[in-house]
Design an enzyme around this catalytic site. Structure first.
Site, PDB file in Angstrom:
ATOM      1  N   LYS A  20       0.856  -1.190   0.000  1.00  0.00           N
ATOM      2  CA  LYS A  20       0.000   0.000   0.000  1.00  0.00           C
ATOM      3  C   LYS A  20       0.886   1.232   0.000  1.00  0.00           C
ATOM      4  O   LYS A  20       1.783   1.365   0.841  1.00  0.00           O
ATOM      5  CB  LYS A  20      -0.908   0.008   1.228  1.00  0.00           C
ATOM      6  CG  LYS A  20      -1.915   1.145   1.243  1.00  0.00           C
ATOM      7  CD  LYS A  20      -2.984   0.961   0.160  1.00  0.00           C
ATOM      8  CE  LYS A  20      -4.095   0.072   0.629  1.00  0.00           C
ATOM      9  NZ  LYS A  20      -5.190  -0.046  -0.361  1.00  0.00           N
ATOM     10  N   THR A  65      -3.427  -5.293   0.763  1.00  0.00           N
ATOM     11  CA  THR A  65      -2.834  -3.963   0.941  1.00  0.00           C
ATOM     12  C   THR A  65      -3.656  -3.151   1.932  1.00  0.00           C
ATOM     13  O   THR A  65      -3.118  -2.288   2.627  1.00  0.00           O
ATOM     14  CB  THR A  65      -2.732  -3.221  -0.403  1.00  0.00           C
ATOM     15  OG1 THR A  65      -4.038  -2.965  -0.930  1.00  0.00           O
ATOM     16  CG2 THR A  65      -1.928  -4.022  -1.410  1.00  0.00           C
ATOM     17  N   GLN A 227      30.651  20.276  -7.474  1.00  0.00           N
ATOM     18  CA  GLN A 227      31.213  18.962  -7.136  1.00  0.00           C
ATOM     19  C   GLN A 227      32.058  19.037  -5.865  1.00  0.00           C
ATOM     20  O   GLN A 227      31.947  18.176  -4.978  1.00  0.00           O
ATOM     21  CB  GLN A 227      32.067  18.434  -8.297  1.00  0.00           C
ATOM     22  CG  GLN A 227      31.268  17.948  -9.495  1.00  0.00           C
ATOM     23  CD  GLN A 227      31.001  19.031 -10.522  1.00  0.00           C
ATOM     24  OE1 GLN A 227      30.958  20.223 -10.177  1.00  0.00           O
ATOM     25  NE2 GLN A 227      30.808  18.638 -11.759  1.00  0.00           N
TER      26      GLN A 227
END
Length: 306
Positions: A20, A65, A227
Site C-alpha cells: 500500500k 494492501t 562537485q
C-alpha cells in the site's frame, strides 16, 4: 509448474513486490493540554513467496494492501517517535507475522509542523506547516538484516558570492564565460545509510545534526564547483558520525545568469540575475569510507521498483 515460471515457453516471473502506497497518517499526542503532531506518508511493500498469486491467481499468501494500511494506523496509535523507528517496527511486524514474507521495503516522507506564535508563545494546539524540506526514511528488510536509509529532499539553498567556475575545457561549442564570483544555488537531495546493526539511535537528533552540517558546509569557504562543495558536505557528515556508513547526494545546479543591462545604458555589477529553471546541471555522488564493503542491495531495494 515451478515457483517462478508460467509454462514451458521460458517466460518466468522475476523480482516482485506489492503493498500500500502513500498512507497519510497524522498522529496527535494529547496527553496534556499542549498537543504534539506527527505527520507521515508511509509506503509498505512486501517481498517473499508470492509466485502463486502471479502465476495461478492463488491469493493464499497475499496479505491485503488494506491490511497493510490498517497496520500503519494501528501502530501509530502507540506513537511514531521517528520515521526510522516507525518503519523498523512495521518491518519487524510483517516479517515475523507471515512466514512467507522474506523482506520488504518501508518508506516514509515526514512533514514538519511548528506552533503558531500567539503573544510571543507557541500555541498549545495550533500549528503551521514548515516548508524548508521534506524528511525521508527507508527501511529495507532482507531476511534478518535491516538497512536504514534516512534523508531529505527539496532543501533549497543559495549563496550570493564565494563561488565560481573556471579552468574547464573548452571547444567550439563552449559559450559559458569563466567566473570567480557567481550565485551558487541548489535543491539538496541527500540520503545517508546507517551502519549495519545501528537500530537504537536517536534518529530525530541525528537528522537535525546532519541537516545542520549540510547547510553549514554549503556555506563555508569558496566553492570552485558544485562537485567540490558536494564532497565537502558529505565528508563533514561522515567525519562527525561514525554510525553513518555513507551518504549520497543529488544536487541540481540552479543557474543564475547575469542579465545584460547594457541595452538600457545600465551597468550590472553582479546584482540582477535571470533564475533559469531548466535546463540545469545535475551533480550526483556518493561519499563513503575507504575499504568499506558496498551494500548494493540496500540502495537497489530502497529506490522505486522501476
Amino acid at each position: 509448474m515451478s515457483e517462478n515460471t508460467s509454462g514451458a515457453d521460458g517466460i518466468v516471473l522475476g523480482a516482485n513486490q506489492y503493498g500500500k502506497a502513500e498512507v497519510r497518517v497524522v498522529k496527535v499526542t494529547r496527553d496534556s493540554a499542549r498537543h504534539d503532531i506527527e505527520d507521515l506518508s508511509v509506503t509498505s511493500q512486501l517481498r517473499g513467496d508470492f509466485a502463486a498469486a502471479h502465476l495461478a491467481g492463488d491469493n493464499g499468501h497475499v496479505v491485503p494492501t488494506d491490511t497493510q494500511k490498517n497496520t500503519v494506523f494501528a501502530f501509530a496509535r502507540d506513537g511514531i517517535g521517528s520515521p526510522e523507528q516507525f518503519l523498523l517496527r512495521l518491518s519487524d511486524h510483517f516479517t515475523s507475522s507471515f512466514d512467507w514474507v522474506e523482506g520488504g521495503r518501508w518508506s516514509a516522507e515526514s512533514y514538519a509542523w511548528e506552533r503558531v506564535q500567539v503573544d510571543g508563545r507557541g500555541h498549545d494546539h495550533s500549528f503551521v506547516r514548515k516548508g524548508q524540506e521534506t524528511r525521508t526514511a527507508v527501511v529495507v528488510a532482507d531476511g534478518a538484516a535491516r538497512h536504514i536509509i534516512a534523508g531529505l529532499t527539496g532543501l533549497t539553498v543559495l549563496k550570493t558570492t564565494e563561488s565560481g567556475f573556471a579552468g574547464y575545457p573548452k571547444d567550439r561549442y563552449t559559450t559559458l564565460p569563466e567566473t570567480t564570483d557567481r550565485i551558487l544555488a541548489t535543491d539538496v537531495t541527500a540520503r545517508w545509510r546507517y551502519a549495519e546493526g545501528a537500530r537504537d539511535l536517536d534518529f530525530n537528533a541525528l537528522y537535525a545534526d546532519v541537516k545542520g552540517m549540510l547547510l553549514e558546509q554549503f556555506t563555508r569557504g569558496y566553492s570552485s564547483a558544485l562537485q567540490a562543495t558536494m564532497f565537502d558536505m558529505g565528508h563533514r557528515v561522515l567525519a562527525a558520525h561514525p554510525e553513518i556508513a555513507e551518504i549520497r547526494m543529488s544536487l541540481p545546479n540552479k543557474h543564475h545568469f547575469v542579465v545584460d543591462l547594457s541595452p538600457f545604458d545600465l551597468d550590472n555589477p553582479n546584482e540582477v540575475f535571470l533564475a533559469a529553471d531548466r535546463p540545469y546541471g545535475l551533480i550526483e555522488a556518493a561519499v563513503t569510507r575507504e575499504g568499506q564493503a558496498e551494500v548494493p542491495q540496500a540502495w537497489e531495494a530502497a529506490s522505486a521498483f522501476c
